[in-house]
Design a protein around this motif. Structure first.
Motif, PDB file in Angstrom:
ATOM      1  N   PRO A 182      56.291  46.021  35.000  1.00  0.00           N
ATOM      2  CA  PRO A 182      56.057  44.760  34.294  1.00  0.00           C
ATOM      3  C   PRO A 182      55.010  43.897  34.992  1.00  0.00           C
ATOM      4  N   ALA A 183      54.293  43.120  34.195  1.00  0.00           N
ATOM      5  CA  ALA A 183      53.234  42.263  34.729  1.00  0.00           C
ATOM      6  C   ALA A 183      53.777  41.232  35.714  1.00  0.00           C
ATOM      7  N   GLU A 184      55.069  40.911  35.618  1.00  0.00           N
ATOM      8  CA  GLU A 184      55.638  39.932  36.549  1.00  0.00           C
ATOM      9  C   GLU A 184      55.609  40.432  37.989  1.00  0.00           C
ATOM     10  N   PHE A 185      55.459  41.748  38.164  1.00  0.00           N
ATOM     11  CA  PHE A 185      55.351  42.304  39.510  1.00  0.00           C
ATOM     12  C   PHE A 185      53.911  42.596  39.912  1.00  0.00           C
ATOM     13  N   GLY A 187      50.890  41.043  38.587  1.00  0.00           N
ATOM     14  CA  GLY A 187      49.928  39.952  38.559  1.00  0.00           C
ATOM     15  C   GLY A 187      48.760  40.185  37.630  1.00  0.00           C
ATOM     16  N   SER A 188      48.635  41.401  37.075  1.00  0.00           N
ATOM     17  CA  SER A 188      47.587  41.695  36.094  1.00  0.00           C
ATOM     18  C   SER A 188      47.990  42.922  35.301  1.00  0.00           C
ATOM     19  N   HIS A 254      49.501  37.498  43.751  1.00  0.00           N
ATOM     20  CA  HIS A 254      50.845  37.720  43.227  1.00  0.00           C
ATOM     21  C   HIS A 254      51.456  38.984  43.831  1.00  0.00           C
ATOM     22  N   GLU A 255      50.648  40.033  43.951  1.00  0.00           N
ATOM     23  CA  GLU A 255      51.156  41.265  44.561  1.00  0.00           C
ATOM     24  C   GLU A 255      51.579  41.012  46.011  1.00  0.00           C
ATOM     25  N   LEU A 259      55.245  41.658  47.583  1.00  0.00           N
ATOM     26  CA  LEU A 259      55.457  42.510  48.753  1.00  0.00           C
ATOM     27  C   LEU A 259      56.332  41.811  49.786  1.00  0.00           C
ATOM     28  N   ARG A 260      56.031  40.541  50.042  1.00  0.00           N
ATOM     29  CA  ARG A 260      56.822  39.790  51.018  1.00  0.00           C
ATOM     30  C   ARG A 260      58.285  39.674  50.570  1.00  0.00           C
ATOM     31  N   ALA A 261      58.479  39.398  49.283  1.00  0.00           N
ATOM     32  CA  ALA A 261      59.845  39.269  48.764  1.00  0.00           C
ATOM     33  C   ALA A 261      60.595  40.599  48.859  1.00  0.00           C
TER      34      ALA A 261
END
Length: 317
Positions: A182-185, A187-188, A254-255, A259-261
């Motif tokens: 999904p785009a929510e993960f 960023g594009s 966003h990526e 990654l940090r999360a």
């Protein structure tokens, strides 16, 4: 002779094979018959698939079927009179448990070692063959350079000879579900990413007309020796140019956040695992396998988990 009964002993009379070893006599005989019909004196079999993957489907496990060796990295070479497997130190003991005495175990992965063995086994003017879809351009070039001037010919065969020997016993293609991240993960969208790749190709001085790109655990963007021959030669660039690799290497904002999360969630699972080990190891009820199962379960329990990036490496002592 070894005093261990879990590894092979080919110096014994008769040779000793543990129950984990695979009888490969019939498989080698089939392959050698096929090699003769193709005029092949040595056939190289890697552990990868056509995407250069380390983790492959059962259908692509040609090395495992031919040798009995199930490690994730190795190279086999078969001639009319010999057969050898090259692998690294992670798998030496495993290979001694799984190989029968048809196979020599070579404790290295160096192409120079493979070629030296081939030169001893294959007469001058002999053909050394491989499936070009299973080798990268770099690996092909390494074999080509090492064999140059030896009188042996490196001959690509698009028909895979192990597949012919395997026949109708070869497993069917995988039918795993393909899903879109999904785009929510990301960023594009994928459309935006493809457009970016095309723009980079346009900006390159040679203006290439095509660029090479999923197995379990990871996607692949590398190019096989066979597919590198598909573009016209005037458009073929040096193999170290890949707009896909460059795009993968640079994460958007966003990526980076995602990654940090993900690392925070994974750290929670690891801390839970260490606490569990602290409590349960003194009880004597944990071994390497059950430990790996437990940390996998802790990671699966975390939000958004889709499985490990590779199998957990669990060892002690």
């Amino acid at each position: 002779p070894s005093t261990r009964n879990d590894i092979r002993d080919c110096s014994a009379d008769p040779p000793y094979l543990p129950p984990t070893a695979t009888n490969t006599t019939a498989r080698l005989a089939l392959l050698r018959d096929i090699m003769r019909t193709h005029g092949v004196h040595a056939y190289i079999v890697p552990s990868t698939d056509a995407h250069m993957s380390e983790y492959i489907s059962e259908r692509d496990a040609r090395l495992g079927w031919l040798t009995g060796f199930t490690g994730s990295a190795g190279t086999a070479v078969v001639t009319q009179d010999g057969a050898a497997l090259w692998t690294d130190s992670r798998y030496w003991t495993q290979a001694e448990r799984e190989l029968d005495c048809n196979w020599e175990l070579q404790r290295t992965t160096a192409i120079e070692s493979i070629v030296m063995w081939i030169l001893e086994e294959v007469p001058a003017e002999g053909n050394v063959s491989l499936d070009p879809f299973l080798f990268s351009v770099d690996t092909w070039n390494s074999y080509s350079r090492a064999l140059h001037g030896s009188g042996r010919t490196l001959l690509p065969l698009e028909t895979n000879l192990v597949d012919q020997a395997w026949g109708d016993q070869r497993p069917p293609p995988s039918s795993s579900e393909i899903y879109s991240l999904p785009a929510e993960f990301t960023g594009s969208s994928w459309q935006e990413k493809v457009a970016g790749i095309r723009q980079r190709m346009e900006e390159h001085g040679r203006r290439p007309t095509g660029s090479g790109p999923a197995p379990p655990h990871r996607p692949v963007p590398r190019c096989s020796c066979a597919t590198s021959c598909l573009p016209s030669q005037e458009k073929l660039l040096e193999e170290n140019y890949s707009p896909v690799m460059l795009a993968k290497a640079v994460k958007n904002a966003h990526e980076q956040e995602m990654l940090r999360a993900a690392h925070v969630r994974d750290a929670v699972a690891v801390i839970q695992y260490l606490l569990w080990l602290q409590k349960t190891v003194p009880q004597g009820s944990v071994d390497e396998f059950s430990g790996a199962q437990h940390i996998d379960a802790l990671r699966r329990a975390q939000e958004h988990s889709r499985g490990p990036s590779f199998q957990s490496i669990s060892a002690s002592g």
